[in-house]
Design an enzyme around this catalytic site. Sequence first.
Site, PDB file in Angstrom:
ATOM      1  N   GLY A  14       4.181 -11.993  -1.517  1.00 24.06           N
ATOM      2  CA  GLY A  14       2.729 -12.192  -1.454  1.00 24.06           C
ATOM      3  C   GLY A  14       1.964 -11.069  -2.145  1.00 24.06           C
ATOM      4  NE  ARG A  18      -5.339 -11.843   4.428  1.00 28.02           N
ATOM      5  CZ  ARG A  18      -4.661 -12.523   5.335  1.00 28.02           C
ATOM      6  NH1 ARG A  18      -5.225 -12.796   6.500  1.00 28.02           N
ATOM      7  NH2 ARG A  18      -3.421 -12.928   5.099  1.00 28.02           N
ATOM      8  CB  THR A  84       6.100 -18.354   4.933  1.00 28.09           C
ATOM      9  OG1 THR A  84       5.475 -19.380   5.709  1.00 28.09           O
ATOM     10  CG2 THR A  84       5.167 -17.156   4.870  1.00 28.09           C
ATOM     11  N   GLY A 144      -0.596 -17.434  13.682  1.00 26.29           N
ATOM     12  CA  GLY A 144      -0.179 -18.768  14.100  1.00 26.29           C
ATOM     13  C   GLY A 144       0.031 -18.758  15.617  1.00 26.29           C
ATOM     14  CE  LYS A 337       6.689  24.626  -8.871  1.00 26.15           C
ATOM     15  NZ  LYS A 337       6.403  24.441 -10.307  1.00 26.15           N
TER      16      LYS A 337
HETATM   17  C1  UD1 Z   1       2.069 -15.635   8.789  1.00 27.81           C
HETATM   18  C2  UD1 Z   1       2.513 -16.822   9.640  1.00 27.81           C
HETATM   19  C3  UD1 Z   1       1.749 -16.778  10.962  1.00 27.81           C
HETATM   20  C4  UD1 Z   1       2.019 -15.473  11.664  1.00 27.81           C
HETATM   21  C5  UD1 Z   1       1.689 -14.292  10.757  1.00 27.81           C
HETATM   22  C6  UD1 Z   1       2.206 -13.009  11.372  1.00 27.81           C
HETATM   23  C7  UD1 Z   1       3.174 -18.726   8.239  1.00 27.81           C
HETATM   24  C8  UD1 Z   1       2.727 -20.008   7.616  1.00 27.81           C
HETATM   25  N1  UD1 Z   1       2.245 -18.080   8.934  1.00 27.81           N
HETATM   26  O1  UD1 Z   1       0.702 -15.778   8.451  1.00 27.81           O
HETATM   27  O2  UD1 Z   1       2.153 -17.850  11.799  1.00 27.81           O
HETATM   28  O3  UD1 Z   1       1.265 -15.405  12.863  1.00 27.81           O
HETATM   29  O4  UD1 Z   1       2.332 -14.416   9.477  1.00 27.81           O
HETATM   30  O5  UD1 Z   1       1.838 -11.864  10.661  1.00 27.81           O
HETATM   31  O6  UD1 Z   1       4.327 -18.383   8.101  1.00 27.81           O
HETATM   32  N2  UD1 Z   1       4.925 -14.594   1.493  1.00 27.81           N
HETATM   33  C9  UD1 Z   1       5.703 -14.888   0.396  1.00 27.81           C
HETATM   34  N3  UD1 Z   1       5.423 -15.978  -0.356  1.00 27.81           N
HETATM   35  C10 UD1 Z   1       4.423 -16.842  -0.044  1.00 27.81           C
HETATM   36  C11 UD1 Z   1       3.619 -16.569   1.071  1.00 27.81           C
HETATM   37  C12 UD1 Z   1       3.893 -15.433   1.836  1.00 27.81           C
HETATM   38  O7  UD1 Z   1       6.629 -14.131   0.093  1.00 27.81           O
HETATM   39  O8  UD1 Z   1       4.255 -17.838  -0.777  1.00 27.81           O
HETATM   40  C13 UD1 Z   1       5.246 -13.409   2.298  1.00 27.81           C
HETATM   41  C14 UD1 Z   1       4.168 -12.332   2.225  1.00 27.81           C
HETATM   42  O9  UD1 Z   1       4.474 -11.392   1.232  1.00 27.81           O
HETATM   43  C15 UD1 Z   1       4.237 -11.708   3.620  1.00 27.81           C
HETATM   44  C16 UD1 Z   1       4.746 -12.824   4.507  1.00 27.81           C
HETATM   45  O10 UD1 Z   1       5.330 -13.792   3.650  1.00 27.81           O
HETATM   46  O11 UD1 Z   1       5.167 -10.643   3.678  1.00 27.81           O
HETATM   47  C17 UD1 Z   1       3.638 -13.452   5.341  1.00 27.81           C
HETATM   48  O12 UD1 Z   1       2.650 -13.992   4.501  1.00 27.81           O
HETATM   49  P1  UD1 Z   1       1.104 -13.912   4.865  1.00 27.81           P
HETATM   50  O13 UD1 Z   1       0.334 -14.573   3.779  1.00 27.81           O
HETATM   51  O14 UD1 Z   1       0.722 -12.537   5.209  1.00 27.81           O
HETATM   52  O15 UD1 Z   1       1.054 -14.844   6.167  1.00 27.81           O
HETATM   53  P2  UD1 Z   1      -0.035 -14.880   7.320  1.00 27.81           P
HETATM   54  O16 UD1 Z   1      -1.212 -15.636   6.865  1.00 27.81           O
HETATM   55  O17 UD1 Z   1      -0.263 -13.512   7.845  1.00 27.81           O
HETATM   56 CA    CA Z   2       0.534 -11.481   7.279  1.00 25.39          CA
END
Ligand code: UD1
Ligand code: CA
Length: 449
Positions: A14, A18, A84, A144, A337
């Site tokens: 990701g 934010r 995810t 979630g 240093k």
């Molecule tokens: C996600 C969960 C949510 C949980 C929260 C906890 C899902 C759909 N939602 O939401 O239920 O409460 O984390 O913190 O799983 N990532 C990828 N590829 C993607 C999308 C995300 O690698 O296409 C990785 C991101 O780098 C990150 C992680 O997955 O490390 C979570 O992604 P993020 O977008 O932060 O999910 P949340 O909206 O926080």
């Molecule tokens: Ca997250």
Amino acid sequence: MNSRSCLSIVLAAGEGTRMKSATPKVLHKVAGLPMVAHVVKAAEAAGTGDLALVIGHGAEEMRKAAGKFAPAAKLFVQEKRLGTADAVLAARDAIATGYDDILVMFGDTPLIDAGALTAAREKLAGGAAVVVLGFRTGEPTGYGRLIEKDGRLLAIREEKDCSEEERRITFCNSGLMAIAGAHALALLEAVGNANAKGEYYLTDIVEIAGGKGLSVVAAEAGFEDALGINNRVQLAEAEAIWQKRRREAIMLSGVTLIAPETVFFSHDTEIGPDTLVEPNVVFGVGVRIGSNVTVRGFSHFEQADIADGCQVGPYARLRPGAKLQENAHIGNFVEVKNTVVERGAKANHLAYLGDGRVGAGSNIGAGTIFCNYDGYSKFFTDIEANVFIGSNSSLVAPVTIGTGAYVATGSVITESVPPDALAFGRSRQTTLPGKGKQLRERRASAKKA
Ligand code: UD1
Ligand code: CA
């Protein structure tokens, strides 16, 4: 120890919009270590088998960083950020190898604890097909929600897809999921994207597994373990929790912190028993402090090695390559240093010791400067044992001061000094009796006229 085979998949593709950063979110640091490296460390500590890291946004930067914090990990690239579940499927080839357990972790949960991973895997060993690590919080916004009925986990609903009533649920998804390897690919492939964000949600496999009659359960973790970092406010919150935990562990190991909330450690700080740390001290990465050391207030360390019995500060700066041997003293406003300060040597006030050695028992006077840099290259200052350097001396490197030598105050030393010699590097003083008075009188009458 769990004897089932395991693949740990860490999602780190990701962007982390934010964070508002040019750096991929999971490379932002807690305690001087990227968040995703904390997750990898937890997996290693829990002994969770082979490691797969899913990267995408900032792939080159991620690849470079992973070479350091997870050299053994297999890297998979998620081409588009489709959610995810899609991210987990980027590691399809590894999953298809056939593991008993698949553990999915998010790279943005830096406080996740090895115990939580072990607990989730135990539930798989007990027959569950999917285990979700949940946590309770009074502020569930953004997470979630876990929807349970009669001890069974029915679904995870993302915030944006929740009904009013579901939004009030305070049991949340941490992001950590354990999946029985035998079912993993079929469950992941069944995930669709008909939801508010149009993404393939990993969380959907809960409902899919339930529909197939598989056992789906939630395990509970503490809020702090599950903290997911999406912005810099949460990053600071994670740092604060991490620091609080480490301060407590360090105090319990025998170190006195007079004002613990003002002392900051890095992920790899080592510090021995009966060491005392005064208020407002920062330990950057790569620092080892021995036992019976006194670290006085407002000192700053980075890649420095401090042996037993040393005294440092207040207001000392120990930079990379600073190495103090037993009972050395480094006082106020002294910067060190790439210099070894040998046993019992002292530099107590206002000095710069860069690219050199201070031999055992030597004394560096106030205001001494190692002139190590000519604007192009760095040069070495070698001070042997039991040397005395008078105050306000400049040692123009490369230069060697032999054992037992004595450098007079205010010297500019440009040539090496042999052992036991006395070196003056300044012009002689001239004193003219009565001339001071004459001068004053001349000036005063000139002003009147
Ligand atoms: C996600 C969960 C949510 C949980 C929260 C906890 C899902 C759909 N939602 O939401 O239920 O409460 O984390 O913190 O799983 N990532 C990828 N590829 C993607 C999308 C995300 O690698 O296409 C990785 C991101 O780098 C990150 C992680 O997955 O490390 C979570 O992604 P993020 O977008 O932060 O999910 P949340 O909206 O926080
Ligand atoms: Ca997250």
